[in-house]
Design an enzyme around this catalytic site. Structure first.
Site, short mmCIF file in Angstrom:
data_model
loop_
_atom_site.label_atom_id
_atom_site.label_comp_id
_atom_site.label_asym_id
_atom_site.label_seq_id
_atom_site.Cartn_x
_atom_site.Cartn_y
_atom_site.Cartn_z
N CYS A 1 -2.34 6.94 9.77
CA CYS A 1 -1.17 6.40 10.47
C CYS A 1 -1.54 5.15 11.28
CB CYS A 1 -0.60 7.48 11.40
SG CYS A 1 0.84 6.94 12.34
N GLU B 1 0.83 -1.21 0.00
CA GLU B 1 0.00 0.00 0.00
C GLU B 1 0.86 1.25 0.00
OE1 GLU B 1 -4.01 -1.58 2.31
OE2 GLU B 1 -2.69 -0.21 3.35
#
Length: 339
Positions: free
Chosen positions: A331, A92
């Site tokens: 995150c 990703e």
């Protein structure tokens, strides 16, 4: 066949010599790949047809394939791109608009991660393998081709310093014969691998970030179970102190605020004590929940109180706004999920 992004200058020189081509062809080929960012050799209009055919028969461009692009509805412009390796492993990368009117690229160095950090979704995947230099560089190439990048952060899937290909990648990202991207606009984030930290002293303009999150061994054993078994907090601290002696550069301390876990006054006091030995910018990030962990985001009061502990401390502190939570692109949320 090899990817064009795996080739060194020497590799190109040997290939062109074997084909009986003039040396100036090397500069032309590199400009097409790294400056004009073409997707095929057929686009290289100033090369002969014969050379274009030889290149097509010998090399390819795409070590990764794009499977899905997810765009955040809550944070317009934020995109998570799911890719796949030739051996069908997930990767990703995330693109985040910033205040400069450009994008920040968050790229991955591994498929999965061996550290199994308790707060991170990638750790829940297990470790699949290191990405090759060309697989990492291809993420960078795709982003440069489609977007206007202001900076790049190695904060995606994986621990960068556990991948030996990292330094080849940094060289090709920054050297003038390749991408020539400004080294001061690149940040490498680590959970704390001393050998990697020390090697970064050879890359003085590239920024370094430490994924920190607690000063106490009992908590760190749960937050960083893989790391804590072999590397102590003191060893990591010593490596960063030595790095700063060699580079004179400030680092960023990345600190996830996790509800009920690390938002107490003793953690703030420990960070103040750390600042006596280490020069850092403290970047606070409210934890982003995900299915791989039971940790919870902090309350607004916890965030405000923790920030307040640093009033008049002399420490440079910021609170980062995470983007892309609705597409599991913020995150700590990367786990190859397309939703």
């Amino acid at each position: 066949m090899k990817s064009v992004f795996s080739l060194s200058i020497k590799d190109w020189e040997v290939f062109l010599e074997e084909k009986g081509e003039q040396k100036f062809r090397l500069k032309q080929i590199l400009e097409w790949i790294y400056r004009k960012r073409v997707s095929s050799f057929s686009e290289m209009g100033n090369l002969s047809k014969g050379l274009r055919e030889s290149l097509t028969q010998s090399f390819f461009f795409e070590p990764l394939s794009v499977k899905t692009v997810l765009e955040s509805k809550n944070d317009p412009g934020t995109k998570k791109i799911l890719l796949e390796t030739e051996d069908q492993l997930p990767v990703e990368m995330v693109l985040i608009p910033n205040e400069k009117g450009k994008e920040t690229l968050c790229l991955s160095s591994q498929s999965g991660c061996p550290l199994a950090c308790g707060f991170c979704a990638t750790g829940g995947m297990g470790f699949l393998r290191n990405l090759s230099a060309e697989e990492i560089l291809y993420q960078f190439y795709l982003a440069l081709k489609e977007y206007s990048l202001s900076n790049v952060v190695f904060m995606g899937m994986g621990e960068p310093f556990l991948n030996p290909a990292l330094f080849e990648v940094l060289d090709k990202m920054t050297l003038k014969d390749f991408f020539a991207f400004p080294d001061r606009d690149i940040t490498v984030s680590t959970a704390g691998i001393p050998d990697g930290i020390m090697k970064m002293s050879d890359y003085k303009q590239i920024r370094l970030a430490w994924s920190y999150h607690s000063s106490f061994d009992e908590k760190r054993a749960k937050l960083f179970p893989g790391l804590s078994k072999t590397i102590s907090l003191e060893d990591i601290k010593k490596a960063f102190i030595q790095y700063q002696k060699m580079t004179k550069k400030r680092i960023t301390l990345e600190y996830l605020l996790i509800g009920g876990i690390n938002t107490q006054r003793d953690e703030a006091m420990a960070l103040k004590k750390l600042s006596r030995d280490l020069f850092f910018h403290l970047n606070l990030i409210a934890y982003n929940p995900h299915p791989y962990s039971e940790y919870q985001k902090p309350s607004r009061k916890e965030i405000i109180d923790f920030l307040g502990f640093f009033n008049d401390s002399g420490i440079d502190v910021s609170l980062r706004k995470s983007k892309g939570k609705d597409i599991q692109g913020a995150c700590g949320q990367l786990a190859a999920k397309s939703l």
